[in-house]
Design a protein around this motif. Structure first.
Motif, short mmCIF file in Angstrom:
data_model
loop_
_atom_site.label_atom_id
_atom_site.label_comp_id
_atom_site.label_asym_id
_atom_site.label_seq_id
_atom_site.Cartn_x
_atom_site.Cartn_y
_atom_site.Cartn_z
N SER A 212 0.41 -1.14 -0.23
CA SER A 212 0.31 0.06 -0.22
C SER A 212 0.64 1.24 0.39
N ILE A 213 1.34 1.89 -0.94
CA ILE A 213 2.18 2.70 -1.16
C ILE A 213 1.83 4.19 -0.37
N SER A 214 2.24 4.40 0.49
CA SER A 214 2.76 5.76 0.74
C SER A 214 1.18 6.20 1.55
N THR A 215 0.82 4.98 2.03
CA THR A 215 0.12 4.80 3.28
C THR A 215 0.82 4.70 4.93
N ASP B 225 -7.98 4.40 3.19
CA ASP B 225 -9.21 4.38 2.33
C ASP B 225 -8.82 4.98 1.14
N LEU B 226 -9.07 6.19 1.16
CA LEU B 226 -8.66 6.63 -0.41
C LEU B 226 -7.36 6.69 -1.37
N GLU C 142 -7.92 3.33 -3.62
CA GLU C 142 -8.94 3.42 -3.89
C GLU C 142 -8.58 3.87 -5.38
N ILE C 143 -7.17 4.30 -5.49
CA ILE C 143 -6.75 5.06 -6.76
C ILE C 143 -6.10 3.87 -6.97
N ALA C 144 -5.06 3.13 -5.75
CA ALA C 144 -4.47 2.08 -6.40
C ALA C 144 -5.66 0.38 -7.26
N LEU C 145 -6.92 0.38 -6.37
CA LEU C 145 -7.20 -0.54 -7.07
C LEU C 145 -8.16 0.20 -8.16
N GLY D 275 -8.50 -4.59 5.36
CA GLY D 275 -9.51 -4.54 5.64
C GLY D 275 -10.36 -2.87 5.16
N GLY D 276 -9.18 -1.86 4.37
CA GLY D 276 -9.46 -0.97 3.44
C GLY D 276 -9.67 -1.10 2.37
N TYR D 277 -8.77 -2.31 2.12
CA TYR D 277 -8.32 -2.85 0.76
C TYR D 277 -9.45 -3.06 0.37
#
Length: 179
Positions: free
Chosen positions: A123-126, A134-135, A138-141, A168-170
């Motif tokens: 999860s890049i940048s999190t 969550d944001l 959304e961008i990644a997926l 869970g977020g993804y």
């Protein structure tokens, strides 16, 4: 969790990205490509010091935010490591979403260029860059799903997520994409 997009799959797993046996492991790097903590530190530790040496030789000026560079896989089972530089979260008004999307797009394009079929993203940048999960999910997926719909090369994009909250977020975002 596995979802089909075009002829390829997106998979979410909870685990350690350094143990993945895929063509490419994506590293969440900093723009100096200097190694660091979190995913970056774990990948450098597992891949060995030759990766840092290769980065210094091939990319002495680092890598701009929103892009990625390629090294060998070192001691990992992957053929390549893509070092992707995501943005530091600054509230969302500094083009963070465009830069994060660009980092994922660059990796996907590099995968096709290197004729690879499977890759693992963190999860890049999190992490220390504080991008809201969550944001970022959304961008990644969305970026990966759009690429998979049109790609004949890619077969599997696995998101290897380090903790239950990120997973869970993804998973929530991926479920909304299926409706």
């Amino acid at each position: 969790m596995i979802v089909q997009f075009g002829s390829a799959r997106i998979e979410l797993v909870l685990g350690d990205i350094t143990t993945q046996q895929l063509d490419i492991i994506v590293n969440a790097a900093n723009s100096q490509l200097a190694g660091g903590g979190g995913v970056d530190g774990a990948i450098h530790d597992a891949a060995g010091p030759e990766i840092m040496k290769e980065l210094r030789q091939r990319y002495p000026d680092g890598c701009p935010t929103g892009s990625a560079v390629v090294t060998s896989g070192g001691k990992l089972t992957s053929q390549y490591i893509f070092h992707a530089v995501g943005p530091i979260w600054q509230g969302g008004s500094k083009k963070e979403s465009q830069l994060l999307e660009s980092a994922y797009q660059t990796c996907l394009s590099l995968a096709e260029k290197h004729q690879c079929k499977t890759l693992a993203f963190p999860s890049i940048s999190t992490g220390v860059y504080r991008y809201p999960v969550d944001l970022a999910a959304e961008i990644a997926l969305r970026t990966v799903a759009m690429k998979l719909e049109s790609s004949d090369e890619l077969e599997l994009v696995r998101f290897v997520l380090f903790d239950q909250g990120t997973f869970g977020g993804y998973a929530r975002v991926l479920e909304t994409m299926l409706v």
